[in-house]
Design a protein around this motif. Structure first.
Motif, mmCIF file in Angstrom:
data_model
loop_
_atom_site.group_PDB
_atom_site.id
_atom_site.type_symbol
_atom_site.label_atom_id
_atom_site.label_comp_id
_atom_site.label_asym_id
_atom_site.label_seq_id
_atom_site.Cartn_x
_atom_site.Cartn_y
_atom_site.Cartn_z
ATOM 1 N N ASN A 92 3.261 -1.625 0.976
ATOM 2 C CA ASN A 92 4.361 -0.663 0.894
ATOM 3 C C ASN A 92 4.361 0.120 -0.408
ATOM 4 N N GLU A 93 3.736 -0.452 -1.427
ATOM 5 C CA GLU A 93 3.612 0.228 -2.712
ATOM 6 C C GLU A 93 2.284 0.992 -2.825
ATOM 7 N N ASN A 94 1.548 1.051 -1.700
ATOM 8 C CA ASN A 94 0.231 1.703 -1.688
ATOM 9 C C ASN A 94 -0.716 1.090 -2.715
ATOM 10 N N CYS A 95 -0.628 -0.221 -2.846
ATOM 11 C CA CYS A 95 -1.510 -0.966 -3.742
ATOM 12 C C CYS A 95 -2.530 -1.713 -2.885
ATOM 13 N N ARG A 96 -3.786 -1.355 -3.039
ATOM 14 C CA ARG A 96 -4.839 -1.967 -2.226
ATOM 15 C C ARG A 96 -4.928 -3.466 -2.508
ATOM 16 N N ASN A 97 -5.013 -4.246 -1.446
ATOM 17 C CA ASN A 97 -5.061 -5.695 -1.624
ATOM 18 C C ASN A 97 -5.785 -6.358 -0.464
ATOM 19 N N LYS A 98 -6.222 -7.568 -0.697
ATOM 20 C CA LYS A 98 -6.861 -8.378 0.334
ATOM 21 C C LYS A 98 -6.316 -9.793 0.272
ATOM 22 N N VAL A 99 -6.159 -10.417 1.440
ATOM 23 C CA VAL A 99 -5.778 -11.819 1.521
ATOM 24 C C VAL A 99 -6.997 -12.619 1.971
ATOM 25 N N LEU A 100 -7.401 -13.565 1.145
ATOM 26 C CA LEU A 100 -8.506 -14.453 1.482
ATOM 27 C C LEU A 100 -7.946 -15.850 1.722
#
Length: 260
Positions: A92-100
């Motif tokens: 929602n903050e347009n912050c690229r992320n990944k869940v591993l």
């Protein structure tokens, strides 16, 4: 000058509850996400481990009659729920992320590997490590230490509700006194419940020779807990559920050397 290029941030599951007694406080998670984004935009690579105590803690489940292995598995799933909540807030903050995840559960998250984690970090993704180590009998403190070592983090930061390491829990014992600095051996020998002893031992054993000397001299080692050697100002700010993220940002902006 930036002091940290890559950090591992440990967030407790309880910190996500905010003022609630259970579950996830959306306002708190959104606040975390905004501050994490600010730090990421400064070029710091961020790995995150979140506990699951706001939903289910395996060891406490055992005390209520659950099988320990199944209870720990439930706790690992709780960390995945929290990780997805933070990931959604970051989206929602347009912050690229990944869940591993340490346990295969595609498409909920990608299966963890060191190579994949470092690739995402180097490409600017906030990388959230969930499901602990994937094994029972290990806490998320140990999972945090393991991931920090694996991704070759410059620092492991862990926020708590109190402003440092004490001889006892200051929320329960008014006579507890605070350590201004402390070594890993002292934590072990004094039986302090800073983080579990497996995690403490991992941090100690995976330092270089020079880092061990620095720790003994009260200086900052590559893997450290903020409560051990930071200044009082940083300790106080890191101890707050939200403020500890802002403190990291401010330290880097000011170019401060946290070893003093």
């Amino acid at each position: 000058m930036m002091k940290f290029n890559r950090i591992l941030l440990k967030l407790s599951g309880e910190s996500l509850m905010g003022a609630q007694k259970y579950g996830i406080d959306v306002t708190r998670v959104e606040s975390y996400a905004r501050q994490i984004k600010e730090i990421a935009e400064m070029g710091i690579q961020i790995g995150i481990v979140i506990g699951g105590g706001n939903i289910f803690r395996g060891l406490s489940g055992t005390n209520k009659g659950f099988d320990r292995v199944k209870g720990d598995s439930m706790g690992m799933l709780a960390t995945v729920i929290n990780s997805l909540a933070l990931s959604s807030a970051l989206d929602n903050e347009n912050c690229r992320n990944k869940v591993l995840t340490a346990i295969r559960m595609e498409p909920i998250g990608e299966f963890y590997s060191k190579a994949k984690a470092i690739e995402y970090l180097e490409n600017g993704y906030v990388t959230i490590f969930s499901a602990g180590t994937g094994n029972p009998y290990f806490t998320t403190d140990t999972g945090s230490s393991l991931r920090a070592i694996e991704i070759e983090a410059d620092a492991m930061l862990k926020g708590t509700r109190v402003d440092g390491i004490y001889t006892a829990d200051p929320e329960k014992d008014p006579t507890a006194t605070k350590f201004e600095k402390i070594t890993y051996d002292e934590i072990y020998n004094k039986g302090l419940k800073v983080m579990d002893l497996t995690a403490t031992t991992m941090c100690k054993e995976n330092q270089t020779h020079d880092s061990q000397e620095a720790l003994e001299e009260g200086q900052q080692p590559p893997f450290h807990r903020h409560e051990q050697t930071h200044t009082k100002e940083v300790l106080n700010r890191l101890a707050k559920a939200i403020g500890h993220l802002q403190a990291v940002k401010n330290m880097v902006e000011r170019g401060e050397d946290c070893s003093q």
